[in-house]
Design a protein around this motif. Sequence first.
Motif, mmCIF file in Angstrom:
data_model
loop_
_atom_site.group_PDB
_atom_site.id
_atom_site.type_symbol
_atom_site.label_atom_id
_atom_site.label_comp_id
_atom_site.label_asym_id
_atom_site.label_seq_id
_atom_site.Cartn_x
_atom_site.Cartn_y
_atom_site.Cartn_z
ATOM 1 N N GLN A 119 0.855 -1.186 0.000
ATOM 2 C CA GLN A 119 0.000 0.000 0.000
ATOM 3 C C GLN A 119 0.895 1.243 0.000
ATOM 4 O OE1 GLN A 119 -3.395 -0.522 -0.294
ATOM 5 N NE2 GLN A 119 -2.655 -2.636 -0.454
ATOM 6 N N ASP A 121 0.219 4.088 -2.456
ATOM 7 C CA ASP A 121 -0.412 5.162 -3.239
ATOM 8 C C ASP A 121 0.154 5.259 -4.656
ATOM 9 O OD1 ASP A 121 -1.756 5.834 -0.843
ATOM 10 O OD2 ASP A 121 -0.134 7.179 -0.251
ATOM 11 N N LYS A 123 0.476 5.713 -8.420
ATOM 12 C CA LYS A 123 -0.264 6.394 -9.484
ATOM 13 C C LYS A 123 0.557 6.335 -10.762
ATOM 14 C CE LYS A 123 -3.705 8.423 -7.048
ATOM 15 N NZ LYS A 123 -5.131 8.497 -7.407
ATOM 16 N N HIS A 184 4.255 6.752 -2.547
ATOM 17 C CA HIS A 184 4.718 7.163 -1.217
ATOM 18 C C HIS A 184 5.995 6.360 -0.985
ATOM 19 C CE1 HIS A 184 5.043 7.507 3.114
ATOM 20 N NE2 HIS A 184 3.935 8.223 3.210
ATOM 21 N N SER A 292 0.220 14.321 -3.109
ATOM 22 C CA SER A 292 0.150 13.155 -2.227
ATOM 23 C C SER A 292 -1.275 12.603 -2.241
ATOM 24 C CB SER A 292 0.529 13.555 -0.803
ATOM 25 O OG SER A 292 -0.422 14.477 -0.277
ATOM 26 N N ALA A 293 -1.473 11.476 -1.591
ATOM 27 C CA ALA A 293 -2.810 10.873 -1.547
ATOM 28 C C ALA A 293 -3.816 11.780 -0.839
ATOM 29 C CB ALA A 293 -2.747 9.511 -0.861
ATOM 30 N N ASP A 294 -3.352 12.585 0.120
ATOM 31 C CA ASP A 294 -4.266 13.487 0.830
ATOM 32 C C ASP A 294 -4.218 14.908 0.265
ATOM 33 O OD1 ASP A 294 -1.749 14.032 1.774
ATOM 34 O OD2 ASP A 294 -2.287 14.045 3.899
#
Length: 427
Positions: A119, A121, A123, A184, A292-294
Amino acid sequence: MANTPYPESYYAASANTAPPRPALQDDVETDVCVIGAGYTGLSSALFLLENGFRVTVLEAAKVGFGASGRNGGQIVNSYSRDIDVIERSVGPKQAQLLGLMAFEGGRIIRERVAKYNIQCDLKDGGVFAAITAKQMDHLESQKRLWERFGHTQLELLDQRRIREVVACDQYVGGMLDMSGGHIHPLNLVLGEAAAVESLGGTIYEQSPAVRIERGANPVVHTPQGKVRARFIIVAGNAYIGNLVPELAAKSMPCGTQVIATEPLGDELAKRLLPQDYCVEDCNYLLDYYRLSADKRLIFGGGVVYGARDPANIEAIIRPKMLKTFPQLKDVKIDYAWTGNFLLTLSRLPQVGRLGNNIYYSQGCSGHGVTYTHLAGKVLAEALRGQAERFDAFADLPHYPLPGGQLLRTPFAALGAWYYGLRDKLGF
């Protein structure tokens, strides 16, 4: 015994949970002792474990403490010097073999993520952004070059198209590589460490290698233990210190700086990077960024030669970010950090063997996320007796940095100033 934690960064603050790993406090025996639990070391360990070797990994601090856990998180293909430069240096035969490997690292990352359910992130999609017409001409040549080696997931972007993928007015065009992308980085390396342990490998943290006892049956000494092995892989890169003195003269640690904004929110993030691609420009001293993912903007750039930590990272990088995205002038910076990479004079990785049983790979020169994963596979092949691809890297010529230990930093900084001036003047 000293306990070295992760440096403060967005990645450390958002890392997946990882188990505590003990320091080595005993004498152990193994087939391969890997020094360094970053991408190179763990990629090597995984390929070796998958082929039946017993593997012990020694890490001076924590898994991914160095560049593997602090980099910009971008999956960028090829090497810091491209295949045409290699061809001019070593000839077409060796360049052909290195060229065919230039796009393998990204595939290895994706295979690892899928196989071990990491896991991180992941892309797809990376953009090279041209600021000048000359840089755009280079990207057109680069596309033709990469396609010669079977890499076809490329699209040239004119000025209209690049503004559809990045909200920045300074670019005249670019190239999209859909086999590029971003991750990440610390979570990737933590996932790889878990995969190593799932296959029976052992990782010791807070266990720096302080001495290698060379010979037919080499021994790696740590402050409280030692590892006897058939083979050793030295994979410390910019954090290896003077453990192997003959490698230090031909490389130099350098620092690069990264910032992460506060979360931008979905709407602003979508306006800046609508397809969520990562971007790097084509300058010699390049800037690079991604979401980033957030939905924070992670923005990096600059080089500090000699790997000193700047006093104020935000003061160095924020102006670069605002030149690219002036619409972020009121956005807060939540994290700022630095990390070291290892620079070689040729900008190509140093790969080789000391005696019959100590192997090494280092000196990615700022292009390490993909190369290090390839390096692990190539090193594992060599330990299994399949050395053709290893030899293609090992035969690359390398030279000491000018000025020796004392003057190599100012010489390198002077060279960077020259190329930075060329970037500013558009040469």
